[in-house]
Design an enzyme around this catalytic site. Structure first.
Site, PDB file in Angstrom:
ATOM      1  N   ASN A  22       0.877  -1.181   0.000  1.00 32.10           N
ATOM      2  CA  ASN A  22       0.000   0.000   0.000  1.00 32.10           C
ATOM      3  C   ASN A  22       0.910   1.225   0.000  1.00 32.10           C
ATOM      4  O   ASN A  22       2.089   1.125   0.388  1.00 32.10           O
ATOM      5  CB  ASN A  22      -0.979  -0.047   1.190  1.00 32.10           C
ATOM      6  N   ARG A  89       0.881 -11.609   2.796  1.00 31.79           N
ATOM      7  CA  ARG A  89       0.116 -11.684   4.052  1.00 31.79           C
ATOM      8  C   ARG A  89      -0.611 -13.019   4.241  1.00 31.79           C
ATOM      9  O   ARG A  89      -1.098 -13.305   5.337  1.00 31.79           O
ATOM     10  CB  ARG A  89      -0.884 -10.518   4.145  1.00 31.79           C
ATOM     11  N   ARG A 135      -8.786  -4.697  -1.522  1.00 27.72           N
ATOM     12  CA  ARG A 135      -8.490  -5.949  -0.817  1.00 27.72           C
ATOM     13  C   ARG A 135      -9.683  -6.904  -0.767  1.00 27.72           C
ATOM     14  O   ARG A 135      -9.511  -8.067  -0.398  1.00 27.72           O
ATOM     15  CB  ARG A 135      -8.004  -5.658   0.596  1.00 27.72           C
ATOM     16  N   HIS A 164      -8.299   0.291   2.633  1.00 26.04           N
ATOM     17  CA  HIS A 164      -9.173  -0.537   3.466  1.00 26.04           C
ATOM     18  C   HIS A 164     -10.297   0.376   3.958  1.00 26.04           C
ATOM     19  O   HIS A 164     -10.044   1.547   4.263  1.00 26.04           O
ATOM     20  CB  HIS A 164      -8.430  -1.047   4.709  1.00 26.04           C
ATOM     21  N   ASP A 166     -11.550   0.674   6.795  1.00 24.06           N
ATOM     22  CA  ASP A 166     -11.314   1.279   8.114  1.00 24.06           C
ATOM     23  C   ASP A 166     -10.288   2.415   8.085  1.00 24.06           C
ATOM     24  O   ASP A 166      -9.897   2.932   9.121  1.00 24.06           O
ATOM     25  CB  ASP A 166     -10.963   0.213   9.171  1.00 24.06           C
ATOM     26  N   CYS A 258      -6.783  -1.198  13.083  1.00 20.59           N
ATOM     27  CA  CYS A 258      -6.125  -2.343  12.420  1.00 20.59           C
ATOM     28  C   CYS A 258      -5.490  -3.295  13.423  1.00 20.59           C
ATOM     29  O   CYS A 258      -5.356  -4.481  13.155  1.00 20.59           O
ATOM     30  CB  CYS A 258      -5.012  -1.875  11.492  1.00 20.59           C
TER      31      CYS A 258
HETATM   32  N1  ARG Z   1       0.688  -3.210   5.800  1.00 19.19           N
HETATM   33  C1  ARG Z   1      -0.632  -3.716   6.001  1.00 19.19           C
HETATM   34  C2  ARG Z   1      -1.283  -4.025   4.658  1.00 19.19           C
HETATM   35  O1  ARG Z   1      -1.079  -3.288   3.732  1.00 19.19           O
HETATM   36  C3  ARG Z   1      -1.467  -2.732   6.773  1.00 19.19           C
HETATM   37  C4  ARG Z   1      -2.829  -3.249   7.119  1.00 19.19           C
HETATM   38  C5  ARG Z   1      -3.658  -2.262   7.867  1.00 19.19           C
HETATM   39  N2  ARG Z   1      -4.920  -2.788   8.159  1.00 19.19           N
HETATM   40  C6  ARG Z   1      -6.092  -2.147   8.085  1.00 19.19           C
HETATM   41  N3  ARG Z   1      -7.143  -2.750   8.515  1.00 19.19           N
HETATM   42  N4  ARG Z   1      -6.187  -0.940   7.511  1.00 19.19           N
HETATM   43  O2  ARG Z   1      -1.987  -4.987   4.484  1.00 19.19           O
END
Ligand code: ARG
Length: 266
Positions: A22, A89, A135, A164, A166, A258
């Site tokens: 991201n 991930r 995502r 995301h 959130d 998060c």
């Molecule tokens: N580096 C992680 C990713 O890009 C950060 C995730 C943050 N999570 C969130 N719910 N915004 O997946």
């Protein structure tokens, strides 16, 4: 108003930025000791609110494992496990699945055809809003609706900085939420206005300051430190605000929400 009773968090023993998935991510810019301190501050803030914090230990091969919310949606005794978009991930799921099993939760998997991450799914009352485009796929919404037996509403995210849900949307109660409009397609902005009676806007500065990435429990909001204008907006709506600094996690594109997966509410 529902209060958060019990949450799951991952101790950031191996937290770092080792890849870029991201636009926030800056490789190896994390101060790990400071990150640990900030995470402990968040745990303390939750405990001061009477929240029971369960802890999963981080494994060395998964730097983003600290972002517990992304792992899936906990509903009663079951967990709908994420299907992470990026291969970086995906290995996190195995560790969390084991934790959930060991602690009496029943992990359930979607078909694994469509991507879905917990950070894209936020309840407004009984309705689940899902941010799609980065995502989570629209098709995952049908699977979620079938599995949970609830209404799921997809909204389309259009700005990679707010990848995301959130990061740009914060429900406060069944009728009230904040959103950063330009993070959503025009149609989705219209949809949110129709669905949520008290929909308030957040500014770009507030959104970039991870204001949306707060934890709401009853009338209390745990907010990323350094968001004075958003704090005022919350207080105007009668909310109590607790500020916590989690700046090291912002370097990976994450914030307070998060880092927390809610296991139980009252
Ligand atoms: N580096 C992680 C990713 O890009 C950060 C995730 C943050 N999570 C969130 N719910 N915004 O997946």
């Amino acid at each position: 108003m529902q209060r958060v009773k019990r949450v799951l968090m991952c101790r950031p023993t191996y937290f770092d930025v080792e890849y870029i998935i991201n636009p926030h991510m800056k490789p190896h810019a994390v101060d790990q000791a400071l990150a640990m301190q900030q995470w402990e501050g968040l745990v303390a803030a939750l405990e001061s609110q009477g929240v029971k914090v369960e802890i999963i230990e981080q494994k060395p091969d998964v730097p983003d494992m600290v972002f517990a919310t992304d792992q899936g949606i906990v509903e009663g005794g079951t967990v709908l496990m994420a299907n992470f978009r990026y291969p970086e991930r995906k290995p996190e799921t195995r560790y969390y699945r084991a934790w959930f099993r060991e602690h009496g939760f029943e992990p359930r998997e979607l078909t694994k055809i469509f991507n879905f991450e917990g950070g894209d799914a936020l309840f407004v009352g009984k309705m689940l809003i899902v941010g799609t485009g980065f995502r989570a796929n629209v098709a995952s919404c049908e699977e979620l609706a079938d599995n949970l037996g609830i209404d799921v509403v997809p909204v389309r995210l259009v700005d990679p900085l707010f990848y995301h849900l959130d990061t740009c949307f914060l429900p406060l109660d069944a009728d009230t939420a904040f959103y950063y409009p330009p993070a959503f397609s025009e149609n989705s902005q219209g949809l949110l206005k129709k669905l949520i009676p008290n929909l308030h806007e957040m500014s770009r500065t507030e959104a970039e300051g991870f204001s949306a990435n707060s934890l709401v429990s009853g009338d209390t909001v745990i907010l990323q430190a350094g968001n004075p204008t958003f704090r005022k907006k919350l207080e105007k709506l009668g909310r109590k605000v607790i500020e916590v600094e989690v700046g090291e996690f912002n370097k990976s594109g994450g914030g307070i929400h998060c880092l927390i997966n809610t296991l139980e509410k009252t």
